[in-house]
Design a protein around this motif. Structure first.
Motif, PDB file in Angstrom:
ATOM      1  N   ALA A   1       0.871  -1.441   0.126  1.00 60.04           N
ATOM      2  CA  ALA A   1      -0.245   0.208  -0.061  1.00 60.04           C
ATOM      3  C   ALA A   1       0.786   1.330   0.003  1.00 60.04           C
ATOM      4  O   ALA A   1       0.656   2.003  -0.177  1.00 60.04           O
ATOM      5  CB  ALA A   1      -0.971   0.391   1.517  1.00 60.04           C
ATOM      6  N   SER A   2       2.056   1.169   1.039  1.00 63.67           N
ATOM      7  CA  SER A   2       3.085   2.710   0.794  1.00 63.67           C
ATOM      8  C   SER A   2       3.660   2.811   0.029  1.00 63.67           C
ATOM      9  O   SER A   2       3.364   3.927  -1.319  1.00 63.67           O
ATOM     10  CB  SER A   2       3.803   2.201   1.843  1.00 63.67           C
ATOM     11  N   GLN A   3       3.623   1.812  -1.309  1.00 62.39           N
ATOM     12  CA  GLN A   3       4.429   2.512  -2.634  1.00 62.39           C
ATOM     13  C   GLN A   3       3.093   2.200  -3.270  1.00 62.39           C
ATOM     14  O   GLN A   3       3.699   3.140  -4.378  1.00 62.39           O
ATOM     15  CB  GLN A   3       4.660   0.757  -2.603  1.00 62.39           C
ATOM     16  N   LYS A   4       1.942   1.684  -3.369  1.00 60.18           N
ATOM     17  CA  LYS A   4       0.729   2.578  -4.395  1.00 60.18           C
ATOM     18  C   LYS A   4       0.964   3.950  -4.146  1.00 60.18           C
ATOM     19  O   LYS A   4       0.934   4.893  -4.888  1.00 60.18           O
ATOM     20  CB  LYS A   4      -0.399   2.010  -3.682  1.00 60.18           C
ATOM     21  N   ARG A   5       0.967   4.555  -2.617  1.00 63.93           N
ATOM     22  CA  ARG A   5       0.533   5.919  -2.275  1.00 63.93           C
ATOM     23  C   ARG A   5       1.714   6.382  -2.657  1.00 63.93           C
ATOM     24  O   ARG A   5       1.847   7.774  -3.614  1.00 63.93           O
ATOM     25  CB  ARG A   5       0.237   6.033  -1.108  1.00 63.93           C
ATOM     26  N   ALA A   6       3.329   5.777  -2.912  1.00 65.65           N
ATOM     27  CA  ALA A   6       4.414   6.937  -3.832  1.00 65.65           C
ATOM     28  C   ALA A   6       4.063   7.269  -4.706  1.00 65.65           C
ATOM     29  O   ALA A   6       4.426   7.337  -5.633  1.00 65.65           O
ATOM     30  CB  ALA A   6       5.497   5.885  -3.206  1.00 65.65           C
ATOM     31  N   VAL A   7       3.508   5.831  -5.769  1.00 69.09           N
ATOM     32  CA  VAL A   7       3.720   5.777  -6.470  1.00 69.09           C
ATOM     33  C   VAL A   7       2.935   6.765  -7.578  1.00 69.09           C
ATOM     34  O   VAL A   7       2.809   7.759  -8.587  1.00 69.09           O
ATOM     35  CB  VAL A   7       2.922   4.423  -7.842  1.00 69.09           C
ATOM     36  N   ILE A   8       0.905   6.532  -7.515  1.00 71.24           N
ATOM     37  CA  ILE A   8       0.216   7.307  -7.471  1.00 71.24           C
ATOM     38  C   ILE A   8       0.603   8.783  -7.017  1.00 71.24           C
ATOM     39  O   ILE A   8       0.374   9.294  -7.747  1.00 71.24           O
ATOM     40  CB  ILE A   8      -0.861   7.078  -6.283  1.00 71.24           C
ATOM     41  N   PHE A   9       1.302   9.132  -5.779  1.00 69.93           N
ATOM     42  CA  PHE A   9       1.766  10.915  -5.291  1.00 69.93           C
ATOM     43  C   PHE A   9       2.604  10.925  -6.058  1.00 69.93           C
ATOM     44  O   PHE A   9       2.389  12.933  -7.442  1.00 69.93           O
ATOM     45  CB  PHE A   9       2.100  10.646  -4.568  1.00 69.93           C
ATOM     46  N   ASN A  10       3.703  10.742  -6.729  1.00 67.26           N
ATOM     47  CA  ASN A  10       5.052  10.969  -7.212  1.00 67.26           C
ATOM     48  C   ASN A  10       4.449  10.880  -8.974  1.00 67.26           C
ATOM     49  O   ASN A  10       4.608  12.070  -9.730  1.00 67.26           O
ATOM     50  CB  ASN A  10       6.155   9.926  -7.724  1.00 67.26           C
ATOM     51  N   GLY A  11       3.295  10.223  -9.659  1.00 63.88           N
ATOM     52  CA  GLY A  11       2.336  11.096 -10.808  1.00 63.88           C
ATOM     53  C   GLY A  11       2.004  11.740 -10.325  1.00 63.88           C
ATOM     54  O   GLY A  11       1.426  12.691 -11.525  1.00 63.88           O
ATOM     55  N   LEU A  12       0.509  12.165  -9.540  1.00 65.96           N
ATOM     56  CA  LEU A  12       0.137  13.212  -9.197  1.00 65.96           C
ATOM     57  C   LEU A  12       1.018  14.994  -9.384  1.00 65.96           C
ATOM     58  O   LEU A  12       0.575  15.782 -10.701  1.00 65.96           O
ATOM     59  CB  LEU A  12      -0.842  13.547  -8.001  1.00 65.96           C
ATOM     60  N   LEU A  13       1.869  14.805  -8.930  1.00 67.36           N
ATOM     61  CA  LEU A  13       2.796  16.068  -9.039  1.00 67.36           C
ATOM     62  C   LEU A  13       3.401  15.686 -10.685  1.00 67.36           C
ATOM     63  O   LEU A  13       3.587  16.967 -10.644  1.00 67.36           O
ATOM     64  CB  LEU A  13       4.676  15.847  -7.751  1.00 67.36           C
ATOM     65  N   HIS A  14       3.747  15.227 -10.971  1.00 69.64           N
ATOM     66  CA  HIS A  14       4.325  15.139 -12.457  1.00 69.64           C
ATOM     67  C   HIS A  14       2.781  15.065 -13.028  1.00 69.64           C
ATOM     68  O   HIS A  14       3.172  16.566 -14.056  1.00 69.64           O
ATOM     69  CB  HIS A  14       4.608  13.409 -13.341  1.00 69.64           C
ATOM     70  N   GLY A  15       1.792  15.531 -13.141  1.00 72.13           N
ATOM     71  CA  GLY A  15       0.633  16.019 -13.579  1.00 72.13           C
ATOM     72  C   GLY A  15       0.659  17.632 -13.673  1.00 72.13           C
ATOM     73  O   GLY A  15       0.539  18.420 -14.149  1.00 72.13           O
ATOM     74  N   PHE A  16       0.994  18.463 -12.283  1.00 69.06           N
ATOM     75  CA  PHE A  16       0.765  19.316 -11.569  1.00 69.06           C
ATOM     76  C   PHE A  16       2.417  20.175 -12.189  1.00 69.06           C
ATOM     77  O   PHE A  16       2.161  21.961 -12.047  1.00 69.06           O
ATOM     78  CB  PHE A  16       0.612  19.161 -10.258  1.00 69.06           C
TER      79      PHE A  16
END
Length: 212
Positions: A114-129
């Motif tokens: 779950a921690s890996q999933k959150r880190a990956v999603i968060f990085n994707g979000l940041l890249h989108g911004f």
């Protein structure tokens, strides 16, 4: 599939079975698609206002926000790299004199945490911004209607998810099978260690460029 994107995904998918590796890419793509959609919708809604009334204060605010986001992208890459190094070392050590387990074995036992999933999603979000992705959203702002804007952004989000899932699937299954074919179960660990160090390096450079 730029190097900064892959740097965030390689440590998470090396040695994984194809469906787990594909999940990593899809999660990153989902985060990227969500933030890109938010930016595209807001930019389309405000384009006439910005075009006619954007003063020096607004431009300064947008520039500052862009710097903060770029730094956050770099920091998230560094965090992902550190997590990858830690996990690679855990499976690199010999256990009671037995051949070290591969990362694919770890993946089979634990899947994508779950921690890996959150880190990956968060990085994707940041890249989108982040500012570097803004040019690719230009068509969403240039169209004349809301339907055209939403159609483009939806296709953009789906395309990002599919592309990144395909890339991580190939990397994950490819590294796992390479370890089996060459009878080197440590190949996924070494690739994960290398990609983790690469992620940290790219993250540090990213932060440096954002601060400069």
């Amino acid at each position: 599939t730029g190097p900064d994107h892959l740097a965030a995904l390689l440590p998470r998918c090396c040695g994984q079975r194809w469906y787990r590796a594909g999940t990593v890419g899809a999660l990153w793509g989902m985060g990227h698609g969500v933030s890109a959609t938010i930016i595209g919708v807001l930019a389309f809604a405000l384009k006439s206002t910005f075009r006619n009334n954007m003063g020096a204060g607004t431009k300064k605010f947008l520039a500052g926000a862009s710097h903060v986001t770029e730094i956050a992208v770099g920091l998230s890459l560094i965090v992902i790299g550190i997590m990858g190094i830690r996990e690679a070392r855990e499976w690199e050590d010999e256990i009671d004199g037995v051949q070290p387990q591969s990362l694919s074995a770890a993946a089979a036992d634990a899947g994508v945490k779950a921690s890996q999933k959150r880190a990956v999603i968060f990085n994707g979000l940041l890249h989108g911004f982040s500012w570097d992705g803004a040019p690719s959203l230009a068509p969403a702002i240039a169209v004349a209607t809301w339907s055209g804007n939403l159609a483009f952004l939806s296709a953009y989000a789906v395309g990002t998810m599919v592309t990144m899932a395909a890339v991580t699937t190939l990397i994950g299954e490819g590294t796992r099978r390479a370890g089996e074919v060459f009878q080197r179960p440590d190949i996924p660990q070494k690739l994960s260690m290398f990609s983790s160090v690469l992620a940290i390096a790219i993250g540090a450079v990213w932060c440096g460029l954002a601060i400069a």
